[in-house]
Design an enzyme around this catalytic site. Structure first.
Site, PDB file in Angstrom:
ATOM      1  N   GLY A  60       0.839  -1.197   0.000  1.00  0.00           N
ATOM      2  CA  GLY A  60       0.000   0.000   0.000  1.00  0.00           C
ATOM      3  C   GLY A  60       0.869   1.241   0.000  1.00  0.00           C
ATOM      4  O   GLY A  60       2.056   1.170   0.315  1.00  0.00           O
ATOM      5  N   CYS A  87       5.314  -6.075   1.449  1.00  0.00           N
ATOM      6  CA  CYS A  87       5.676  -4.652   1.481  1.00  0.00           C
ATOM      7  C   CYS A  87       5.008  -3.940   2.669  1.00  0.00           C
ATOM      8  O   CYS A  87       5.351  -4.200   3.810  1.00  0.00           O
ATOM      9  CB  CYS A  87       5.348  -4.003   0.134  1.00  0.00           C
ATOM     10  SG  CYS A  87       6.225  -2.456  -0.105  1.00  0.00           S
ATOM     11  N   TYR A  88       3.991  -3.095   2.427  1.00  0.00           N
ATOM     12  CA  TYR A  88       3.336  -2.432   3.566  1.00  0.00           C
ATOM     13  C   TYR A  88       2.818  -3.482   4.562  1.00  0.00           C
ATOM     14  O   TYR A  88       2.910  -3.295   5.775  1.00  0.00           O
ATOM     15  CB  TYR A  88       2.172  -1.565   3.072  1.00  0.00           C
ATOM     16  CG  TYR A  88       1.451  -0.858   4.208  1.00  0.00           C
ATOM     17  CD1 TYR A  88       1.901   0.376   4.680  1.00  0.00           C
ATOM     18  CD2 TYR A  88       0.346  -1.432   4.831  1.00  0.00           C
ATOM     19  CE1 TYR A  88       1.262   1.018   5.737  1.00  0.00           C
ATOM     20  CE2 TYR A  88      -0.299  -0.804   5.887  1.00  0.00           C
ATOM     21  CZ  TYR A  88       0.159   0.423   6.332  1.00  0.00           C
ATOM     22  OH  TYR A  88      -0.476   1.046   7.383  1.00  0.00           O
ATOM     23  N   HIS A 174       7.887  -7.563  -3.993  1.00  0.00           N
ATOM     24  CA  HIS A 174       6.575  -7.979  -4.519  1.00  0.00           C
ATOM     25  C   HIS A 174       6.685  -9.289  -5.305  1.00  0.00           C
ATOM     26  O   HIS A 174       7.062  -9.276  -6.485  1.00  0.00           O
ATOM     27  CB  HIS A 174       6.008  -6.881  -5.423  1.00  0.00           C
ATOM     28  CG  HIS A 174       5.600  -5.673  -4.653  1.00  0.00           C
ATOM     29  ND1 HIS A 174       4.346  -5.512  -4.112  1.00  0.00           N
ATOM     30  CD2 HIS A 174       6.306  -4.566  -4.297  1.00  0.00           C
ATOM     31  CE1 HIS A 174       4.279  -4.366  -3.454  1.00  0.00           C
ATOM     32  NE2 HIS A 174       5.457  -3.771  -3.561  1.00  0.00           N
ATOM     33  N   GLU A 176       4.338 -10.907  -6.487  1.00  0.00           N
ATOM     34  CA  GLU A 176       3.203 -11.015  -7.410  1.00  0.00           C
ATOM     35  C   GLU A 176       3.446 -10.349  -8.760  1.00  0.00           C
ATOM     36  O   GLU A 176       2.601 -10.437  -9.642  1.00  0.00           O
ATOM     37  CB  GLU A 176       1.935 -10.441  -6.756  1.00  0.00           C
ATOM     38  CG  GLU A 176       1.906  -8.918  -6.571  1.00  0.00           C
ATOM     39  CD  GLU A 176       2.607  -8.422  -5.309  1.00  0.00           C
ATOM     40  OE1 GLU A 176       3.486  -9.148  -4.811  1.00  0.00           O
ATOM     41  OE2 GLU A 176       2.302  -7.315  -4.851  1.00  0.00           O
ATOM     42  N   SER A 228     -24.686  -5.193 -24.117  1.00  0.00           N
ATOM     43  CA  SER A 228     -24.003  -4.305 -25.070  1.00  0.00           C
ATOM     44  C   SER A 228     -23.438  -5.098 -26.248  1.00  0.00           C
ATOM     45  O   SER A 228     -23.004  -4.523 -27.234  1.00  0.00           O
ATOM     46  CB  SER A 228     -22.850  -3.593 -24.359  1.00  0.00           C
ATOM     47  OG  SER A 228     -21.810  -4.522 -24.094  1.00  0.00           O
ATOM     48  N   GLY A 229     -23.404  -6.423 -26.106  1.00  0.00           N
ATOM     49  CA  GLY A 229     -22.779  -7.235 -27.144  1.00  0.00           C
ATOM     50  C   GLY A 229     -21.324  -7.512 -26.811  1.00  0.00           C
ATOM     51  O   GLY A 229     -20.691  -8.357 -27.429  1.00  0.00           O
ATOM     52  N   GLY A 230     -20.786  -6.802 -25.836  1.00  0.00           N
ATOM     53  CA  GLY A 230     -19.405  -7.038 -25.419  1.00  0.00           C
ATOM     54  C   GLY A 230     -19.300  -8.308 -24.585  1.00  0.00           C
ATOM     55  O   GLY A 230     -20.315  -8.889 -24.192  1.00  0.00           O
ATOM     56  N   VAL A 231     -18.057  -8.721 -24.330  1.00  0.00           N
ATOM     57  CA  VAL A 231     -17.827  -9.992 -23.642  1.00  0.00           C
ATOM     58  C   VAL A 231     -18.455 -10.006 -22.250  1.00  0.00           C
ATOM     59  O   VAL A 231     -19.174 -10.942 -21.873  1.00  0.00           O
ATOM     60  CB  VAL A 231     -16.302 -10.253 -23.472  1.00  0.00           C
ATOM     61  CG1 VAL A 231     -16.044 -11.562 -22.767  1.00  0.00           C
ATOM     62  CG2 VAL A 231     -15.614 -10.217 -24.821  1.00  0.00           C
ATOM     63  N   ASP A 232     -18.215  -8.959 -21.473  1.00  0.00           N
ATOM     64  CA  ASP A 232     -18.578  -9.012 -20.057  1.00  0.00           C
ATOM     65  C   ASP A 232     -20.086  -9.083 -19.841  1.00  0.00           C
ATOM     66  O   ASP A 232     -20.575  -9.938 -19.096  1.00  0.00           O
ATOM     67  CB  ASP A 232     -17.991  -7.800 -19.314  1.00  0.00           C
ATOM     68  CG  ASP A 232     -16.518  -7.622 -19.624  1.00  0.00           C
ATOM     69  OD1 ASP A 232     -15.869  -8.631 -19.957  1.00  0.00           O
ATOM     70  OD2 ASP A 232     -16.014  -6.487 -19.555  1.00  0.00           O
ATOM     71  N   SER A 233     -20.826  -8.183 -20.500  1.00  0.00           N
ATOM     72  CA  SER A 233     -22.277  -8.219 -20.267  1.00  0.00           C
ATOM     73  C   SER A 233     -22.885  -9.463 -20.908  1.00  0.00           C
ATOM     74  O   SER A 233     -23.863 -10.030 -20.406  1.00  0.00           O
ATOM     75  CB  SER A 233     -22.957  -6.946 -20.782  1.00  0.00           C
ATOM     76  OG  SER A 233     -22.859  -6.842 -22.175  1.00  0.00           O
ATOM     77  N   SER A 234     -22.285  -9.949 -21.994  1.00  0.00           N
ATOM     78  CA  SER A 234     -22.821 -11.149 -22.653  1.00  0.00           C
ATOM     79  C   SER A 234     -22.670 -12.373 -21.761  1.00  0.00           C
ATOM     80  O   SER A 234     -23.612 -13.143 -21.573  1.00  0.00           O
ATOM     81  CB  SER A 234     -22.082 -11.427 -23.964  1.00  0.00           C
ATOM     82  OG  SER A 234     -22.203 -10.337 -24.823  1.00  0.00           O
ATOM     83  N   LYS A 374     -10.736 -10.239 -16.959  1.00  0.00           N
ATOM     84  CA  LYS A 374     -11.367 -10.472 -18.261  1.00  0.00           C
ATOM     85  C   LYS A 374     -11.088 -11.879 -18.798  1.00  0.00           C
ATOM     86  O   LYS A 374     -11.990 -12.544 -19.301  1.00  0.00           O
ATOM     87  CB  LYS A 374     -10.906  -9.433 -19.266  1.00  0.00           C
ATOM     88  CG  LYS A 374     -11.829  -9.360 -20.458  1.00  0.00           C
ATOM     89  CD  LYS A 374     -11.548  -8.168 -21.329  1.00  0.00           C
ATOM     90  CE  LYS A 374     -12.771  -7.816 -22.136  1.00  0.00           C
ATOM     91  NZ  LYS A 374     -13.574  -6.754 -21.548  1.00  0.00           N
TER      92      LYS A 374
END
Ligand code: XMP
Length: 518
Positions: A60, A87-88, A174, A176, A228-234, A374
């Site tokens: 952080g 870290c933090y 880090h 990660e 919307s036709g996009g990946v996420d909402s579909s 995603k």
């Protein structure tokens, strides 16, 4: 829900505002272990309920030396879960256990060499003197009680600490981020050797878990989803449909700013293939009318956003009482658009599409992907049998083609852009490059140039080709498209699209450019 198999194997990440917190989650999931990120202010009761196999305290921006620096409930150290502070997170452990944290005379940002000083389960099979990624101004100057130092760098004599009997560990660097060469191994040791997790986070179990969760939340009420036709909402629509069937109602609003054939594709996919309740609302005239005369990019966005909210609200009201609004919000959207309630992250940008809708319509949000990335949503969609055409679709902005038509948006200019854009997509696909590119599209410029066609002079518009590679849209590089493809695009656009006599290629990266031109 806490008896669920996924929960039994859960890793809890407490977020102290690091820009890398999502990378930690990503890594944990890559090991097929389920994890959840919560703000560091999560209450002790909530932490106990989560019953994790281990807890990771993120990094952080704060310093534990500051008066109001973020804290977690110290009782979590008494629960007996293995804990890793990064870290933090490590500095906080030091602070809470009677050690000392000071400002380092040399701030350490970038790579450093890690010297392993003691045997530790954390470093099993980790090579000595490997490169790690540092990003800190403070460092530990006195060990906390019960801990020993297990690794150092030139600037940080205590770059890693442990109290192995209490299973509490701290890393100044880090693990990660990709720049820490042995980072994956180190996290793997924490997860499997120290937390004794097993790999059971599979897509099928995640889908089952999410379906049950949606059913529990929604019960018999109705959900409206703006497709919307996009990946996420579909993918969200298909998942929610699996959970509540007819109680999901999707609205697809045609704002007149869509790519050629988009509306038809969405209709056939969702109505015919998935049997989902879908209404397509033709609101093109309304959007275009409102956009008349607007050339300023922000004004365009505002106009489209406001009209969308008006139309959506009217159309949803016509269709009955909805309790929930479904959205395909992803974890990076959450991190970018909201500061966790009570948490220390900074607001980076506000959500650009339907931000005002839930409050205005008094709807609760249903966002099944708030903790996913995603590519995980893509996997989930694939697992549910969704076609590649939707799963691998390039992102398309909410304000649509409006932000790719510089200057006035008129029906004629929309036609020009759609025609050029269609050619770009066709050829990029024909060259087998569609899936390698984050986005590839046409932009219509507000200038005319002189040309010669046949024996005549022309004075027509310029189309720019934009094609970028990116992993998340936050940064991007212009794609090194083959000359052969660029030549073909230029030829076809100039020959086939009336009103265009010049094609240029945008070779700006992001930053300093952005992907969209407006
Ligand atoms: P920029 O142009 O900021 O875009 O580099 C980064 C990514 O975000 C998309 N984008 C949007 N998506 N609503 C959206 O849903 C918007 O208002 C919007 N603006 C940009 C853009 O297409 C790219 O993938």
């Amino acid at each position: 829900m806490t008896t669920d198999i996924l929960h039994e194997q859960k890793i809890l990440i407490l977020d102290f505002g690091s820009q890398y917190t999502q990378n930690i989650a990503r890594k944990v999931r890559e090991f097929q272990i389920y994890c959840e990120i919560h703000p560091c202010t999560l209450t002790f009761e909530e932490i106990k309920t989560i019953n994790a196999k281990g807890i990771i305290l993120s990094g952080g921006p704060a310093s534990v030396q500051e008066k109001d620096s973020p804290l977690c409930d110290p009782r979590l150290f008494e629960l007996g879960f293995p804990i890793l502070g990064i870290c933090y997170g490590m500095q906080l452990i030091t602070h809470l256990f009677g050690g000392k944290v000071d400002s380092s005379p040399n701030r350490e940002f970038g790579s450093a060499e890690l010297m392993l000083n003691e045997f530790s389960d954390m470093f099993e099979e980790v090579k000595n003197n490997s490169i790690v990624w540092m990003s800190h101004g403070d460092r530990i100057s006195k060990l906390p009680t019960g801990f020993k130092g297990i690794a150092s760098t030139n600037n940080s004599p205590l770059a890693a600490i442990e109290n192995s009997s209490e299973k509490i560990y701290g890393l100044q660097f880090h693990p990660e981020v990709v720049h820490t060469i042995e980072g994956t191994k180190i996290l793997k040791n924490f997860l499997f050797k120290i937390c004794e997790c097993s790999q059971n986070w599979k897509m099928e179990s995640l889908i089952e878990y999410m379906i049950r969760d949606i059913q529990n939340k929604v019960k018999n009420s109705n959900v409206v989803c703006g497709l919307s036709g996009g990946v996420d909402s579909s993918v969200a629509a298909v998942l929610i449909h699996k959970a509540i069937g007819e109680n999901l109602h999707c609205l697809f609003i045609d704002n007149g700013l869509l790519r050629t054939g988009e509306k038809e594709k969405v209709e056939s996919t969702f109505r015919d293939n998935f049997n989902i309740n879908l209404d397509v609302i033709d609101a093109a005239d309304r959007f275009l009318e409102k956009l008349k005369g607007i050339t300023d990019p922000e004004q365009k966005r505002k106009s489209i956003g406001n009209t969308f909210i008006e139309v959506f609200e009217e159309e949803a009201k016509k269709r009955g009482d909805f309790t929930f609004l479904a959205q395909g919000t992803l974890y990076p959207d959450v991190i970018e658009s909201v500061s966790f309630k009570g948490g220390p992250s900074v607001v980076i940008k506000s959500h650009h599409n339907v931000g005002g809708l839930p409050d205005k319509m008094n709807l609760k949000l249903l966002e099944p992907f708030r903790e996913l990335f995603k590519d995980e949503v893509r996997l989930l969609g694939r697992e549910m049998g969704m076609p590649d055409e939707i799963i691998n679709r390039q992102p398309f902005p909410g304000p649509g083609l409006a932000i790719r038509i510089l200057g006035d948006i008129t029906p004629e200019r929309l036609d020009i852009l759609c025609a050029a854009d269609k050619i770009i997509l066709e050829e990029v696909k024909a060259f087998g490059l569609y899936n390698d590119l984050w986005q590839s599209f046409a932009v219509l410029l507000p200038v005319k140039t002189v040309g010669v066609m046949g024996d005549s002079r022309t004075y027509e518009s310029v189309v720019a080709i934009r094609a970028v590679t990116s992993t998340d849209g936050m940064t991007a590089d212009w794609a090194h498209l083959p000359y052969e493809l660029l030549g073909k695009l230029s030829n076809r656009i100039i020959n086939e699209v009336h009103g265009v006599n010049r094609v240029v290629y945008d070779i700006s990266s992001k930053p300093p450019g952005t992907i969209e031109w407006e």
